[in-house]
Design a protein around this motif. Structure first.
Motif, PDB file in Angstrom:
ATOM      1  N   ARG A   1       0.816  -1.187  -0.121  1.00 56.64           N
ATOM      2  CA  ARG A   1      -0.113  -0.044   0.038  1.00 56.64           C
ATOM      3  C   ARG A   1       0.733   1.257   0.080  1.00 56.64           C
ATOM      4  O   ARG A   1       1.738   1.299   0.955  1.00 56.64           O
ATOM      5  CB  ARG A   1      -0.746  -0.056   1.129  1.00 56.64           C
ATOM      6  N   LEU A   2       0.713   2.244  -0.769  1.00 57.23           N
ATOM      7  CA  LEU A   2       1.378   3.370  -0.889  1.00 57.23           C
ATOM      8  C   LEU A   2       0.661   4.415  -0.624  1.00 57.23           C
ATOM      9  O   LEU A   2      -0.400   4.832  -1.246  1.00 57.23           O
ATOM     10  CB  LEU A   2       1.793   3.672  -2.491  1.00 57.23           C
ATOM     11  N   PHE A   3       0.751   5.075   0.654  1.00 56.25           N
ATOM     12  CA  PHE A   3      -0.114   6.347   1.098  1.00 56.25           C
ATOM     13  C   PHE A   3       0.943   7.045   2.422  1.00 56.25           C
ATOM     14  O   PHE A   3       1.647   6.231   2.781  1.00 56.25           O
ATOM     15  CB  PHE A   3      -1.444   5.969   1.756  1.00 56.25           C
TER      16      PHE A   3
ATOM     17  N   GLY B   1       2.536  11.926  -7.460  1.00 59.99           N
ATOM     18  CA  GLY B   1       1.868  10.585  -6.899  1.00 59.99           C
ATOM     19  C   GLY B   1       1.445   9.724  -7.841  1.00 59.99           C
ATOM     20  O   GLY B   1       1.712   8.681  -7.914  1.00 59.99           O
TER      21      GLY B   1
ATOM     22  N   ALA C   1       3.080   6.288  -8.157  1.00 57.16           N
ATOM     23  CA  ALA C   1       2.434   4.935  -8.069  1.00 57.16           C
ATOM     24  C   ALA C   1       2.455   4.122  -9.188  1.00 57.16           C
ATOM     25  O   ALA C   1       2.488   2.893  -8.978  1.00 57.16           O
ATOM     26  CB  ALA C   1       0.885   5.468  -7.831  1.00 57.16           C
TER      27      ALA C   1
ATOM     28  N   TYR D   1      -2.433   2.028  -4.502  1.00 53.23           N
ATOM     29  CA  TYR D   1      -2.084   3.635  -4.310  1.00 53.23           C
ATOM     30  C   TYR D   1      -3.402   4.201  -3.615  1.00 53.23           C
ATOM     31  O   TYR D   1      -4.407   4.055  -3.935  1.00 53.23           O
ATOM     32  CB  TYR D   1      -1.958   4.260  -5.638  1.00 53.23           C
ATOM     33  N   GLU D   2      -3.186   4.720  -2.363  1.00 53.17           N
ATOM     34  CA  GLU D   2      -4.418   5.302  -1.276  1.00 53.17           C
ATOM     35  C   GLU D   2      -3.903   6.726  -1.173  1.00 53.17           C
ATOM     36  O   GLU D   2      -3.427   7.033  -0.277  1.00 53.17           O
ATOM     37  CB  GLU D   2      -4.339   4.526  -0.197  1.00 53.17           C
ATOM     38  N   PRO D   3      -3.989   7.638  -2.020  1.00 54.62           N
ATOM     39  CA  PRO D   3      -3.527   9.147  -1.651  1.00 54.62           C
ATOM     40  C   PRO D   3      -4.754   9.925  -1.041  1.00 54.62           C
ATOM     41  O   PRO D   3      -5.179  10.871  -1.322  1.00 54.62           O
ATOM     42  CB  PRO D   3      -3.401   9.791  -3.121  1.00 54.62           C
TER      43      PRO D   3
END
Length: 110
Positions: free
Chosen positions: A11-13, A81, A85, A100-102
């Motif tokens: 997870r990317l945030f 981002g 991502a 991806y969770e911006p």
């Protein structure tokens, strides 16, 4: 017959006071903890640097109470981002997916 291992999801945030905006929920197959680092995935130096810069931009331009310092800062972070991502997936495709969770943008970042 062995059970196939669950595919990992990175997870990317961003989050406050974290050097890296990388997270992973451990599974019975992958016990990595929750907070992770680029080194844990073998990410390239170029991608590691880009992720670090993106996280630093967020920390310097987003306040949890006041929001973004400016619309231009928000847009710069959003654009960076979206590009960042896309990059980890190529480097971890063999063993993981990237989600991806911006969250500071209030949506999926697009």
């Amino acid at each position: 017959m062995s059970t196939p291992s669950a595919r990992r999801v990175i997870r990317l945030f961003p989050d406050y006071s974290r050097d890296w905006p990388l997270w992973e929920n451990s599974t019975s197959t992958w016990d990595v903890g929750y907070t992770t680092t680029p080194a844990m995935y073998g990410l390239s130096d170029a991608l590691t640097g880009a992720i670090g810069e993106w996280n630093t931009l967020w920390e310097s331009q987003f306040d949890p109470f006041d929001g973004w310092k400016s619309d231009s800062a928000r847009e710069a972070w959003r654009e960076a981002g979206v590009e960042i991502a896309k990059r980890p997936q190529a480097e971890v495709a063999e063993f993981a997916d990237v989600q991806y969770e911006p969250w500071p943008l209030g949506g999926d970042g697009d």
